[in-house]
Design a protein around this motif. Structure first.
Motif, PDB file in Angstrom:
ATOM      1  N   TYR A  83      22.458  27.896  47.344  1.00  0.00           N
ATOM      2  CA  TYR A  83      21.759  29.084  46.854  1.00  0.00           C
ATOM      3  C   TYR A  83      22.072  29.347  45.386  1.00  0.00           C
ATOM      4  CZ  TYR A  83      20.740  34.067  46.263  1.00  0.00           C
ATOM      5  OH  TYR A  83      20.293  35.281  45.789  1.00  0.00           O
ATOM      6  N   LEU A  84      23.332  29.278  45.009  1.00  0.00           N
ATOM      7  CA  LEU A  84      23.715  29.539  43.622  1.00  0.00           C
ATOM      8  C   LEU A  84      23.117  28.509  42.676  1.00  0.00           C
ATOM      9  CD1 LEU A  84      27.472  30.555  44.050  1.00  0.00           C
ATOM     10  CD2 LEU A  84      25.538  32.068  43.576  1.00  0.00           C
ATOM     11  N   ALA A  85      23.119  27.247  43.076  1.00  0.00           N
ATOM     12  CA  ALA A  85      22.552  26.196  42.230  1.00  0.00           C
ATOM     13  C   ALA A  85      21.065  26.441  41.994  1.00  0.00           C
ATOM     14  CB  ALA A  85      22.776  24.828  42.870  1.00  0.00           C
ATOM     15  N   GLN A  86      20.341  26.766  43.055  1.00  0.00           N
ATOM     16  CA  GLN A  86      18.906  27.010  42.917  1.00  0.00           C
ATOM     17  C   GLN A  86      18.632  28.232  42.049  1.00  0.00           C
ATOM     18  OE1 GLN A  86      17.519  27.296  46.946  1.00  0.00           O
ATOM     19  NE2 GLN A  86      17.640  25.102  47.307  1.00  0.00           N
ATOM     20  N   GLU A  87      19.396  29.307  42.263  1.00  0.00           N
ATOM     21  CA  GLU A  87      19.176  30.533  41.506  1.00  0.00           C
ATOM     22  C   GLU A  87      19.430  30.325  40.011  1.00  0.00           C
ATOM     23  OE1 GLU A  87      18.069  33.785  42.609  1.00  0.00           O
ATOM     24  OE2 GLU A  87      17.350  32.336  44.091  1.00  0.00           O
TER      25      GLU A  87
END
Length: 275
Positions: A78-82
């Motif tokens: 999630y953090l990578a995508q955001e």
């Protein structure tokens, strides 16, 4: 590619499989590598041309605290995508999420998950020969634009071409699209399949008429051959209705199988036709 590193950012948040982890929370330690071009920032001493690491640290802290996930694998993803979606200058990101207080009841320092995600460049061929052909192609392009993991960078002009394959049918309207996407090749294939189904694409006759047809021509410079997907597209080098639109938007994009660019492959077909 240049890299900005944020090491060992400590965030108190509520992630975990155990109910008490979601209720009480615990410490997470997050390390981030941002791959981007900082040359101009280095030359001008101007933050405008870089990525503000303080802002990224605050962004990651907020995103970590405002969600609750069972798995640190999900948190890292999630953090990578955001980050990739929010910071346009970032081409690739590596995230490591450590969980030093993991309830495993064994003498360990930490458990951690690392992921690396990036933007990919893909090219699609699009075609239609039923009904409102231009409307079908425009609708497919708009559906690609609506996908949150995909950016439509270029769309070629549409050209009218004769059908191939020996099936008697109407002429096609064909084009090409350049994408930047966070999707894997398989996820991109799934997306274009959904778009085709939403526009009532039916696979009844091989090489037969269709409301819309989307094919992955190139995905970065990868060579892929699975049961469901072949990239580069197997017929790309032999199809003028593919190469002509591609030459408009990416004449020097190369076929990794033969090292030839779109323009060279188009000229090869023209040479065969003239001889």
């Amino acid at each position: 590619m240049d890299c900005i590193r944020i090491k060992k950012l400590e965030v108190f948040a509520k992630h975990g499989v155990m109910p008490e982890e979601n209720a009480l929370g615990q410490k997470f330690v997050i390390s981030i590598e941002l791959f981007c071009d900082v040359r101009k920032a280095g030359q001008t001493d101007n933050l405008t041309y870089s990525v503000n690491y303080a802002e990224v640290a605050e962004f990651v802290t907020k995103k970590t605290q405002e969600n609750t996930f069972q798995l640190i694998e999900r948190l890292a993803e999630y953090l990578a995508q955001e980050i990739l979606l929010h910071y346009e200058a970032v081409e690739k990101v590596s995230i490591e999420v450590e969980k030093p207080w993991a309830p495993v009841h064994l003498p360990l320092q930490t458990v951690a998950v690392s992921v690396t995600r990036q933007w990919h460049t893909a090219y699609l061929s699009i075609g239609s020969n039923m009904g409102d052909t231009k409307g079908h192609l425009d609708q497919a392009v708009e559906a690609l634009r609506q996908d949150s993991w995909t950016r439509v960078e270029k769309v070629s002009s549409y050209i009218v071409t004769a059908p191939v394959g020996g099936v008697e049918q109407d002429d096609f309207l064909n084009g090409a699209v350049m994408l930047r996407t966070l999707r894997t090749p398989e996820e991109l294939l799934e997306l274009i399949g959904e778009i085709e189904r939403s526009q009532k694409r039916e696979r009844i006759i091989h090489w037969g008429p269709r409301t819309v047809d989307l094919d992955i021509l190139l995905y970065d410079q990868e060579i892929i051959h699975t049961e469901s997907l072949t990239v580069p597209h197997i017929e790309m080098a032999n199809r003028m209705f593919v190469l002509e639109p591609m030459c408009e938007i990416a004449p020097y994009a190369k076929n990794p199988l033969n090292g030839c660019c779109m323009l060279e492959m188009k000229q090869q077909i023209q040479g065969r036709e003239d001889s």
